[in-house]
Design a protein around this motif. Structure first.
Motif, PDB file in Angstrom:
ATOM      1  N   GLU A 111       0.779  -0.983   0.322  1.00 50.47           N
ATOM      2  CA  GLU A 111       0.284  -0.069   0.056  1.00 50.47           C
ATOM      3  C   GLU A 111       1.067   1.417  -0.046  1.00 50.47           C
ATOM      4  O   GLU A 111       0.319   2.299  -0.818  1.00 50.47           O
ATOM      5  N   LYS A 112       1.777   1.276   0.540  1.00 51.63           N
ATOM      6  CA  LYS A 112       2.913   2.183   0.709  1.00 51.63           C
ATOM      7  C   LYS A 112       3.588   3.041  -0.101  1.00 51.63           C
ATOM      8  O   LYS A 112       3.740   4.115  -0.865  1.00 51.63           O
ATOM      9  N   THR A 113       3.905   1.482  -1.682  1.00 53.44           N
ATOM     10  CA  THR A 113       4.198   1.994  -2.815  1.00 53.44           C
ATOM     11  C   THR A 113       3.662   1.949  -3.818  1.00 53.44           C
ATOM     12  O   THR A 113       3.415   3.545  -4.294  1.00 53.44           O
ATOM     13  N   ILE A 114       2.301   1.993  -3.491  1.00 56.26           N
ATOM     14  CA  ILE A 114       0.916   2.617  -4.187  1.00 56.26           C
ATOM     15  C   ILE A 114       0.659   4.124  -4.101  1.00 56.26           C
ATOM     16  O   ILE A 114       0.583   4.618  -4.765  1.00 56.26           O
ATOM     17  N   ARG A 115       0.796   4.264  -2.628  1.00 54.40           N
ATOM     18  CA  ARG A 115       0.912   5.367  -2.172  1.00 54.40           C
ATOM     19  C   ARG A 115       1.698   6.331  -2.821  1.00 54.40           C
ATOM     20  O   ARG A 115       1.415   7.604  -3.000  1.00 54.40           O
ATOM     21  N   HIS A 116       2.990   5.959  -3.182  1.00 49.64           N
ATOM     22  CA  HIS A 116       4.115   6.777  -3.245  1.00 49.64           C
ATOM     23  C   HIS A 116       4.193   7.189  -4.474  1.00 49.64           C
ATOM     24  O   HIS A 116       4.256   8.655  -5.281  1.00 49.64           O
ATOM     25  N   MET A 290      -2.299  12.007   0.312  1.00 50.06           N
ATOM     26  CA  MET A 290      -1.626  10.978   1.401  1.00 50.06           C
ATOM     27  C   MET A 290      -2.151   9.485   2.344  1.00 50.06           C
ATOM     28  O   MET A 290      -1.500   8.235   1.729  1.00 50.06           O
ATOM     29  N   GLY A 291      -3.177   9.771   2.381  1.00 44.74           N
ATOM     30  CA  GLY A 291      -3.695   8.418   3.061  1.00 44.74           C
ATOM     31  C   GLY A 291      -2.767   7.871   4.136  1.00 44.74           C
ATOM     32  O   GLY A 291      -2.315   9.408   5.469  1.00 44.74           O
ATOM     33  N   GLY A 292      -2.274   6.701   4.608  1.00 44.19           N
ATOM     34  CA  GLY A 292      -1.692   6.471   5.528  1.00 44.19           C
ATOM     35  C   GLY A 292      -2.062   6.627   7.337  1.00 44.19           C
ATOM     36  O   GLY A 292      -3.530   5.685   7.402  1.00 44.19           O
ATOM     37  N   HIS A 294      -4.047   8.952   8.441  1.00 43.08           N
ATOM     38  CA  HIS A 294      -5.026   9.894   8.435  1.00 43.08           C
ATOM     39  C   HIS A 294      -6.053   8.785   8.379  1.00 43.08           C
ATOM     40  O   HIS A 294      -6.523   7.751   7.532  1.00 43.08           O
ATOM     41  N   LYS A 295      -7.671   9.484   8.861  1.00 48.93           N
ATOM     42  CA  LYS A 295      -8.818   8.432   8.808  1.00 48.93           C
ATOM     43  C   LYS A 295      -9.353   7.878   7.369  1.00 48.93           C
ATOM     44  O   LYS A 295      -9.923   7.461   7.341  1.00 48.93           O
ATOM     45  N   TYR A 296      -9.057   9.326   7.343  1.00 51.32           N
ATOM     46  CA  TYR A 296     -10.190   9.284   5.127  1.00 51.32           C
ATOM     47  C   TYR A 296      -8.618   9.764   4.447  1.00 51.32           C
ATOM     48  O   TYR A 296      -7.891   9.592   4.573  1.00 51.32           O
ATOM     49  N   SER A 297      -8.936   9.631   3.694  1.00 60.51           N
ATOM     50  CA  SER A 297      -8.145   9.125   2.220  1.00 60.51           C
ATOM     51  C   SER A 297      -8.956   8.823   1.161  1.00 60.51           C
ATOM     52  O   SER A 297      -9.336   8.616   0.536  1.00 60.51           O
ATOM     53  N   ILE A 298      -8.106   9.856  -0.276  1.00 62.18           N
ATOM     54  CA  ILE A 298      -8.367   9.241  -1.999  1.00 62.18           C
ATOM     55  C   ILE A 298      -7.609   8.016  -2.588  1.00 62.18           C
ATOM     56  O   ILE A 298      -7.104   7.777  -2.069  1.00 62.18           O
ATOM     57  N   SER A 299      -9.214   7.147  -2.932  1.00 59.38           N
ATOM     58  CA  SER A 299      -8.153   6.378  -3.569  1.00 59.38           C
ATOM     59  C   SER A 299      -7.102   6.429  -4.756  1.00 59.38           C
ATOM     60  O   SER A 299      -7.058   7.820  -5.670  1.00 59.38           O
ATOM     61  N   PRO A 300      -6.319   5.584  -4.714  1.00 54.46           N
ATOM     62  CA  PRO A 300      -5.361   5.801  -5.883  1.00 54.46           C
ATOM     63  C   PRO A 300      -5.921   5.972  -7.150  1.00 54.46           C
ATOM     64  O   PRO A 300      -5.048   6.123  -7.808  1.00 54.46           O
ATOM     65  N   GLU A 301      -7.080   5.677  -7.529  1.00 52.80           N
ATOM     66  CA  GLU A 301      -7.556   6.018  -8.833  1.00 52.80           C
ATOM     67  C   GLU A 301      -8.232   7.272  -9.119  1.00 52.80           C
ATOM     68  O   GLU A 301      -8.138   7.307 -10.589  1.00 52.80           O
TER      69      GLU A 301
END
Length: 330
Positions: A111-116, A290-292, A294-301
């Motif tokens: 997940e970290k690689t995808i988020r970066h 950023m996600g990680g 944090h409580k909410y995040s945007i999808s990588p798509e």
């Protein structure tokens, strides 16, 4: 010679009822047991098939064999690792499959690689948008021919404003528009061009030094807020509802400020509140990307939507700072 039953079968254990005790002989059947010299005896019927617990029907069946005696239940060989744990990682958990050899396969992404990768893509798109907008601002600010042409054709601004509204609503409300390539890039490019035209027209109404100061101050503020969003332990992603209410109040305040033109104090307060709200929005959208932790995040798509959100935050900060600087210099 009297016929006696066979001893108890294997599986009976000492102490069990009937073990080692004499049993009554079974009733004789015609022609059974067979007489010597003739087999099968003439007219003799075959003995009945064995019943469960034969020759002791009243006794329970022997226990099932131990698992180790059945090849289907053989214990695993030494060094064997199940597919759910061990040297192949977790098969059904949150972590992807990994190998101990250290080699990287095509599907071994965390997940970290995808988020970066998602963050790099978003900021690449954002930098391209900002370069286009900065080029329009510089052209309309420092080139007098372009400035005079646009002032003589105000319909261009209204056309650009309509294009901005249509493309913004399409990308915000339609998932297929902002996710399906190359349609998402086409809509984002058209939106950026129309918005850059509006920014250039607005910048042409201010002095050149005020525009330069606003650009420099906006760049410094956005860079500092981005670093703060990456380093802070505060989670701004839970403030979505508060920021939405703040934007509605700011919109109503702007209508009041537009109804009462010429009041510089009211305009200065409105621009200051607007810059503050969108500075917080920039931190909020950055942490959503950023996600990680944090409580909410945007999808990588949703890289187009993330780039669009950051771009709107930056240009709104620039416009409010330009308003503040323009009023202060006047």
């Amino acid at each position: 010679m009297s016929w006696q039953p066979n001893p108890p079968p294997a599986g009976f254990y000492p102490g069990q009822q009937g073990y080692g005790q004499p049993q009554p002989p079974y009733p004789k059947q015609e022609g059974y047991p067979p007489q010597p010299g003739s087999y099968p005896p003439t007219g003799a019927s075959a003995p009945p098939p064995p019943q469960q617990g034969y020759p002791y029907p009243n006794y329970p069946s022997p226990p099932p064999p131990y698992e180790g005696s059945n090849p289907a239940f053989a214990p695993p060989a030494p060094g064997f690792a199940s597919p759910q744990s061990g040297m192949y990682g977790t098969a059904y958990g949150d972590e992807p499959l990994t190998q101990n050899s250290g080699e990287t396969g095509p599907f071994e992404f965390s997940e970290k690689t995808i988020r970066h990768g998602f963050i790099r893509k978003v900021y690449s798109i954002l930098m391209l948008q900002l370069l286009i907008s900065l080029s329009f601002i510089a052209l309309f600010t420092f080139h007098n021919g372009t400035k005079n042409y646009v002032r003589g054709h105000p319909e261009m601004v209204w056309i650009a404003f309509v294009i901005v509204l249509v493309t913004l609503i399409a990308m915000s409300c339609c998932t297929n528009v902002r996710r399906k390539a190359p349609m998402n890039f086409i809509f984002l490019f058209v939106f950026t061009l129309a918005e850059s035209l509006i920014l250039g027209v607005i910048s042409s109404t201010y002095n050149q030094d005020a525009v330069l100061m606003a650009v420099g101050l906006c760049a410094a503020v956005c860079f500092g807020l981005t670093l703060f969003a990456f380093q802070t332990k505060w989670d701004f992603t839970v403030m979505g509802g508060v920021l939405f209410v703040a934007v509605i109040i700011l919109f109503l305040f702007g209508i009041v400020a537009a109804i009462l033109p010429g009041n510089k104090t009211l305009t200065l307060v409105y621009a200051s509140l607007g810059a503050l709200v969108f500075c917080v929005y920039l931190v909020y959208d950055t942490q959503m990307m950023m996600g990680g932790k944090h409580k909410y995040s945007i999808s990588p798509e949703e890289y187009i939507f993330a780039a669009l959100s950051l771009y709107l935050d930056v240009i709104n900060i620039f416009l409010y700072l330009l308003t503040i600087i323009g009023i202060a210099r006047d």
